[in-house]
Enzyme design. Structure first.
Site, PDB file in Angstrom:
ATOM      1  N   ASN A   1     -19.615 -40.824 141.764  1.00  0.00           N
ATOM      2  CA  ASN A   1     -21.203 -41.230 141.504  1.00  0.00           C
ATOM      3  C   ASN A   1     -21.551 -39.252 140.888  1.00  0.00           C
ATOM      4  O   ASN A   1     -23.156 -39.202 140.475  1.00  0.00           O
ATOM      5  CB  ASN A   1     -21.866 -41.462 142.518  1.00  0.00           C
TER       6      ASN A   1
ATOM      7  N   ARG B   1     -27.284 -40.164 149.589  1.00  0.00           N
ATOM      8  CA  ARG B   1     -26.910 -40.821 150.717  1.00  0.00           C
ATOM      9  C   ARG B   1     -25.447 -40.890 150.164  1.00  0.00           C
ATOM     10  O   ARG B   1     -24.968 -42.724 150.507  1.00  0.00           O
ATOM     11  CB  ARG B   1     -27.666 -41.960 150.818  1.00  0.00           C
ATOM     12  N   ASP B   2     -24.993 -41.231 148.831  1.00  0.00           N
ATOM     13  CA  ASP B   2     -24.112 -41.358 148.197  1.00  0.00           C
ATOM     14  C   ASP B   2     -23.141 -40.820 147.111  1.00  0.00           C
ATOM     15  O   ASP B   2     -23.063 -40.892 146.476  1.00  0.00           O
ATOM     16  CB  ASP B   2     -24.103 -42.640 147.595  1.00  0.00           C
ATOM     17  N   ILE B   3     -22.931 -40.123 147.658  1.00  0.00           N
ATOM     18  CA  ILE B   3     -22.350 -38.154 147.390  1.00  0.00           C
ATOM     19  C   ILE B   3     -21.254 -38.267 147.508  1.00  0.00           C
ATOM     20  O   ILE B   3     -19.894 -38.453 148.364  1.00  0.00           O
ATOM     21  CB  ILE B   3     -22.560 -37.355 147.943  1.00  0.00           C
TER      22      ILE B   3
ATOM     23  N   THR C   1     -20.848 -44.687 151.389  1.00  0.00           N
ATOM     24  CA  THR C   1     -19.559 -45.268 151.301  1.00  0.00           C
ATOM     25  C   THR C   1     -18.888 -44.595 152.775  1.00  0.00           C
ATOM     26  O   THR C   1     -18.481 -43.177 153.079  1.00  0.00           O
ATOM     27  CB  THR C   1     -18.993 -44.215 150.122  1.00  0.00           C
TER      28      THR C   1
END
Length: 296
Positions: free
Chosen positions: A106, A100-102, A140
């Site tokens: 990160n 959910r936040d690639i 994001t």
């Protein structure tokens, strides 16, 4: 550091953290443990000496030596590594894990400059074959798949969308949303690459910091793969197993043309007055536009 969402429940959160701690893959940062302090959760990962990928791609660390840049083969190697890590999360582990936040910030680099996906603070786990539950939209801006606004469901293909944007940012050396644009409208990276492809100048989108030192065939493959993964129709996106086959050159990319991907009409979206948070990318199908306008 994770600001914990009380709705999720501390027990469930800790259970997920413990599960993630059991993941073992060369392209994932290993979670060593967690601690709870004054209502705040700290997740402790293994140390990655070379820091996050974004400082190499965007040079956003002021203390960072500008001479240290990622060459083309290193970028390609990092992208393949993250694809392999995601395939493990989606298909190869005992549960399905959606990150959910690639994004580049990160992705961390180990001492051999291998890309390792980190920060599982937003990850969701569910059993294979089970329909993921609706959640509030997290992630994001710039990496959010269009359907998330309608369904609120994070699925493997919403991760694939973010991976596609990630591929483009590493290849082009540009952020998903160009803040420095003079125009009133923020220019989305996906749209910018598509426009160049329509004009027959796709290769001009490759990061100028590489100074022309890259493999043209690989660059075109990555750019087209990035666009395919961030396709507005979720059913048109590949899964991560297919992505690895495309990256390894085992399988040719499906026939793509910029016309196939350009389902959107900019003026139509502007007339609808969509919120930036909903329209994470203006490369959005007319079907999505009509679904959203119908639901207002």
């Amino acid at each position: 550091r994770v600001s914990h969402d009380s709705k999720q429940g501390m027990k469930q959160f800790i259970a997920e953290v413990v599960s993630i701690g059991r993941l073992q893959h060369r392209n994932l940062v290993r979670l060593l443990g967690y601690c709870r302090r004054k209502g705040e959760l700290l997740l402790v990962y293994e140390y990655m000496p070379n820091g996050s990928l974004d400082k190499y791609v965007f040079g956003c660390d002021h203390n960072h030596n500008d001479n240290v840049k990622l060459n083309w083969s290193q970028r390609f190697h990092v992208i393949k590594g993250i694809a392999s890590g995601l395939h493990y999360l989606h298909d190869e582990w005992e549960k399905v894990i959606i990150h959910r936040d690639i994004k580049a910030s990160n992705v961390l680099l180990d001492n051999q400059m291998n890309g390792r996906l980190g920060d599982f603070g937003l990850a969701r786990l569910y059993d294979h074959g089970v329909d993921p539950q609706t959640t509030h939209v997290v992630g994001t801006l710039g990496y959010l798949a269009p359907e998330l606004a309608r369904t609120g469901k994070a699925t493997p293909v919403t991760d694939v969308y973010a991976f596609g944007v990630f591929v483009l940012e590493v290849t082009c050396g540009r952020r998903p949303i160009n803040q420095s644009s003079d125009e009133d409208n923020q220019l989305m990276l996906v749209d910018w690459v598509l426009e160049h492809w329509q004009k027959g100048s796709l290769i001009d989108t490759v990061d100028i910091k590489l100074q022309g030192d890259y493999d043209t065939d690989e660059a075109c493959r990555l750019l087209k793969l990035g666009l395919l993964c961030s396709h507005p129709f979720r059913n048109s996106r590949p899964n991560m197993r297919q992505v690895l086959e495309y990256l390894d050159g085992d399988k040719p990319l499906p026939e793509l043309s910029p016309a196939n991907l350009s389902f959107y009409v900019m003026s139509m979206m502007q007339n609808e007055g969509f919120d930036d948070c909903i329209m994470s990318s203006s490369v959005t199908s007319l079907a999505t536009v009509s679904d959203l306008s119908g639901a207002r």
